[in-house]
Design a protein around this motif. Structure first.
Motif, short mmCIF file in Angstrom:
data_model
loop_
_atom_site.label_atom_id
_atom_site.label_comp_id
_atom_site.label_asym_id
_atom_site.label_seq_id
_atom_site.Cartn_x
_atom_site.Cartn_y
_atom_site.Cartn_z
N LEU A 8 -8.80 99.08 79.94
CA LEU A 8 -9.86 99.03 78.94
C LEU A 8 -11.21 99.20 79.61
O LEU A 8 -11.39 98.78 80.75
CB LEU A 8 -9.89 97.65 78.26
N ALA A 9 -12.14 99.76 78.86
CA ALA A 9 -13.52 99.73 79.33
C ALA A 9 -14.00 98.30 79.21
O ALA A 9 -13.68 97.59 78.25
CB ALA A 9 -14.39 100.65 78.48
N GLU A 10 -14.76 97.84 80.20
CA GLU A 10 -15.22 96.46 80.16
C GLU A 10 -16.17 96.25 79.00
O GLU A 10 -16.75 97.19 78.47
CB GLU A 10 -15.87 96.06 81.49
N GLY A 11 -16.26 95.00 78.58
CA GLY A 11 -17.16 94.67 77.48
C GLY A 11 -16.55 93.72 76.47
O GLY A 11 -17.21 93.30 75.54
N ARG A 12 -15.28 93.37 76.65
CA ARG A 12 -14.67 92.41 75.76
C ARG A 12 -14.83 91.01 76.32
O ARG A 12 -14.97 90.82 77.52
CB ARG A 12 -13.18 92.71 75.58
N THR A 13 -14.74 90.03 75.44
CA THR A 13 -14.86 88.64 75.88
C THR A 13 -13.54 88.20 76.51
O THR A 13 -12.48 88.79 76.24
CB THR A 13 -15.16 87.71 74.69
N PRO A 14 -13.58 87.15 77.32
CA PRO A 14 -12.33 86.61 77.87
C PRO A 14 -11.34 86.22 76.76
O PRO A 14 -10.13 86.39 76.93
CB PRO A 14 -12.78 85.39 78.67
N GLU A 15 -11.85 85.74 75.64
CA GLU A 15 -10.98 85.37 74.53
C GLU A 15 -10.28 86.60 73.94
O GLU A 15 -9.09 86.53 73.59
CB GLU A 15 -11.78 84.65 73.43
N GLN A 16 -10.99 87.71 73.83
CA GLN A 16 -10.38 88.93 73.32
C GLN A 16 -9.29 89.44 74.27
O GLN A 16 -8.21 89.84 73.82
CB GLN A 16 -11.43 90.03 73.12
N ILE A 17 -9.55 89.38 75.56
CA ILE A 17 -8.56 89.81 76.55
C ILE A 17 -7.34 88.90 76.47
O ILE A 17 -6.19 89.38 76.48
CB ILE A 17 -9.15 89.80 77.97
N ARG A 18 -7.55 87.61 76.37
CA ARG A 18 -6.42 86.67 76.29
C ARG A 18 -5.60 86.90 75.03
O ARG A 18 -4.37 86.88 75.06
CB ARG A 18 -6.94 85.23 76.35
N ASP A 19 -6.30 87.13 73.90
CA ASP A 19 -5.59 87.42 72.65
C ASP A 19 -4.76 88.69 72.77
O ASP A 19 -3.62 88.75 72.29
CB ASP A 19 -6.57 87.56 71.48
N LEU A 20 -5.31 89.71 73.40
CA LEU A 20 -4.59 90.96 73.61
C LEU A 20 -3.33 90.72 74.44
O LEU A 20 -2.24 91.17 74.08
CB LEU A 20 -5.50 91.98 74.31
N MET A 21 -3.47 89.98 75.53
CA MET A 21 -2.32 89.69 76.38
C MET A 21 -1.25 88.93 75.59
O MET A 21 -0.05 89.22 75.71
CB MET A 21 -2.76 88.90 77.61
N HIS A 22 -1.66 87.97 74.79
CA HIS A 22 -0.72 87.19 73.99
C HIS A 22 0.03 88.09 73.00
O HIS A 22 1.27 88.00 72.87
CB HIS A 22 -1.47 86.09 73.23
N GLU A 23 -0.70 88.95 72.30
CA GLU A 23 -0.08 89.81 71.29
C GLU A 23 0.88 90.83 71.92
O GLU A 23 1.95 91.11 71.37
CB GLU A 23 -1.15 90.52 70.46
N VAL A 24 0.49 91.39 73.07
CA VAL A 24 1.37 92.33 73.75
C VAL A 24 2.64 91.62 74.22
O VAL A 24 3.75 92.12 74.06
CB VAL A 24 0.63 93.03 74.91
#
Length: 70
Positions: A8-24
């Motif tokens: 991903l291009a940087e710019g997301r919050t740590p919470e967004q990254i964590r949510d993405l990891m959880h959903e994947v």
């Protein structure tokens, strides 16, 4: 042992990254016959200056979009 790599291009919050990891992780768990502890999800963040599409960096695209806004 499934491994999913996301770039991903940087710019997301740590919470967004964590949510993405959880959903994947959840999607892999639902669709692949494996144990949860065997699933690997890696997120690589790339600086916007280091990602280009059509020889235009994301930073340049951002600047152009900002100029278009009133």
């Amino acid at each position: 042992m499934p491994q999913v790599a996301i770039t991903l291009a940087e710019g997301r919050t740590p919470e967004q990254i964590r949510d993405l990891m959880h959903e994947v992780h959840a999607a892999v768990l639902r669709t692949v016959n494996t144990r949860p502890e065997y699933i690997r999800v890696v997120v690589h963040e790339v600086p916007r200056t280091h990602w280009a599409t059509g020889d235009v960096t994301l930073t340049e695209m951002d600047a152009a979009a900002d100029e278009e806004q009133p």
